[in-house]
Design a protein around this motif. Structure first.
Motif, PDB file in Angstrom:
ATOM      1  N   GLY A   1       0.794  -1.217   0.000  1.00  0.00           N
ATOM      2  CA  GLY A   1       0.000   0.000   0.000  1.00  0.00           C
ATOM      3  C   GLY A   1       0.827   1.267   0.000  1.00  0.00           C
ATOM      4  O   GLY A   1       0.453   2.273   0.609  1.00  0.00           O
ATOM      5  N   LEU A   2       1.960   1.250  -0.693  1.00  0.00           N
ATOM      6  CA  LEU A   2       2.851   2.408  -0.705  1.00  0.00           C
ATOM      7  C   LEU A   2       2.264   3.560  -1.515  1.00  0.00           C
ATOM      8  O   LEU A   2       1.564   3.348  -2.508  1.00  0.00           O
ATOM      9  N   GLN A   3       2.603   4.764  -1.088  1.00  0.00           N
ATOM     10  CA  GLN A   3       2.238   5.945  -1.859  1.00  0.00           C
ATOM     11  C   GLN A   3       3.028   5.946  -3.175  1.00  0.00           C
ATOM     12  O   GLN A   3       4.112   5.373  -3.265  1.00  0.00           O
ATOM     13  N   LYS A   4       2.492   6.606  -4.195  1.00  0.00           N
ATOM     14  CA  LYS A   4       3.035   6.514  -5.563  1.00  0.00           C
ATOM     15  C   LYS A   4       4.527   6.803  -5.624  1.00  0.00           C
ATOM     16  O   LYS A   4       5.298   6.032  -6.213  1.00  0.00           O
ATOM     17  N   THR A   5       4.968   7.912  -5.055  1.00  0.00           N
ATOM     18  CA  THR A   5       6.376   8.286  -5.147  1.00  0.00           C
ATOM     19  C   THR A   5       7.251   7.362  -4.306  1.00  0.00           C
ATOM     20  O   THR A   5       8.378   7.025  -4.704  1.00  0.00           O
ATOM     21  N   THR A   6       6.752   6.918  -3.156  1.00  0.00           N
ATOM     22  CA  THR A   6       7.500   5.960  -2.331  1.00  0.00           C
ATOM     23  C   THR A   6       7.686   4.648  -3.085  1.00  0.00           C
ATOM     24  O   THR A   6       8.771   4.051  -3.065  1.00  0.00           O
ATOM     25  N   TYR A   7       6.630   4.216  -3.748  1.00  0.00           N
ATOM     26  CA  TYR A   7       6.703   3.001  -4.571  1.00  0.00           C
ATOM     27  C   TYR A   7       7.745   3.152  -5.668  1.00  0.00           C
ATOM     28  O   TYR A   7       8.599   2.282  -5.869  1.00  0.00           O
ATOM     29  N   GLN A   8       7.684   4.266  -6.376  1.00  0.00           N
ATOM     30  CA  GLN A   8       8.634   4.509  -7.466  1.00  0.00           C
ATOM     31  C   GLN A   8      10.068   4.542  -6.949  1.00  0.00           C
ATOM     32  O   GLN A   8      10.962   3.925  -7.520  1.00  0.00           O
ATOM     33  N   ALA A   9      10.294   5.256  -5.857  1.00  0.00           N
ATOM     34  CA  ALA A   9      11.636   5.366  -5.295  1.00  0.00           C
ATOM     35  C   ALA A   9      12.168   4.009  -4.839  1.00  0.00           C
ATOM     36  O   ALA A   9      13.356   3.704  -5.010  1.00  0.00           O
ATOM     37  N   THR A  10      11.294   3.180  -4.290  1.00  0.00           N
ATOM     38  CA  THR A  10      11.712   1.848  -3.833  1.00  0.00           C
ATOM     39  C   THR A  10      12.130   0.973  -4.997  1.00  0.00           C
ATOM     40  O   THR A  10      13.129   0.252  -4.923  1.00  0.00           O
TER      41      THR A  10
END
Length: 263
Positions: free
Chosen positions: A177-186
């Motif tokens: 359930g990551l936020q969009k930018t957190t997901y992208q950065a990961t």
């Protein structure tokens, strides 16, 4: 496994021919856009496209340095915006997965690699269709570490043999359930590390060659351009448009690679 020319549509395509550049330049720009702005999940489409016109080993060796360049170019925009706990689980699983991928690659012939790349492409589109239709729901339940480690193993294996680790990462990370930018950065962090790790195996197994590295130099500006476009598009372009076009391309190339491998 390296073969620097291949038959396609009745033409003999040399690695440095204009015909090959006509495929590689758009493919590399696309990879940059995908990894720079849309979570890396479909960046492997570039390797799928190149495997249509090049020996799959050549396609993989050609793409990895460019993917690594894209990773490095993307890192500053997402620095420390990642979820380290999720990334760590994937990376731990990715180590044995990469080793399994190296063993498979050493054993497999070009048609086996084509089949793997094609199957991953088609199954990924089917998976996305199942999510869109509601048959599979991610995000409602947070996946645990066992699921993350399994996803990491699959990530490492598919990344090694087809640069297609993105779907496995997506299954686990979307379940967080990551936020969009957190997901992208990961994803940027994970694939920077995985690609760096597997590059040593690529070098030792002769997947990198003088010819592919020289072509990488020519294609590097397009990789950087694609990354810049992806970072800009991250906040401006609807994901639905980008992925819809990608799914059509993946279906066509995946089915073609499966057909080539089996006939």
């Amino acid at each position: 496994m390296a073969d620097y020319s291949t038959a396609y549509g009745g033409l003999s395509l040399e690695l440095f021919s204009l015909s090959v550049f006509a495929f590689t330049i758009p493919a590399v720009i696309f990879a940059g856009i995908s990894k720079g702005g849309f979570g890396s999940g479909v960046a492997f489409a570039s390797a799928s496209i190149l495997a249509l016109v090049l020996d799959p080993g050549v396609a993989l060796g050609l793409m990895l340095p460019l993917l690594m360049l894209i990773d490095v170019s993307s890192l500053p925009a997402y620095w420390r915006k990642w979820d380290w706990s999720a990334a760590k689980v994937l990376l731990i699983g990715g180590i044995p997965g990469t080793l399994l991928g190296a063993l498979f690659y050493a054993w497999a012939d070009p048609d086996a690699i084509r089949l793997i790349i094609g199957l991953v492409a088609v199954l990924f589109v089917a998976w996305q269709g199942a999510q869109k239709s509601g048959l599979i729901r991610l995000g409602a339940t947070k996946f645990g570490q066992k699921t993350g480690l399994t996803a990491g193993v699959v990530l490492g294996f598919t990344s090694f043999v087809s640069h297609a680790g993105g779907p496995a990462a997506a299954v686990y990370l979307l379940g967080q359930g990551l936020q969009k930018t957190t997901y992208q950065a990961t994803t940027v962090l994970v694939f920077w590390a995985v690609n760096l790790f597997k590059s040593g195996f690529y070098a030792g197994m002769g997947i990198f060659t003088k010819e592919t590295l020289l072509m990488d130099l020519a294609l590097a500006p397009f990789a950087i351009l694609g990354t810049w476009l992806g970072i800009k598009a991250h906040h401006k372009v609807p994901e639905s448009v980008f992925f819809a076009i990608t799914y059509v391309a993946l279906t066509i190339t995946g089915l073609k690679l499966i057909w080539d491998a089996l006939t």
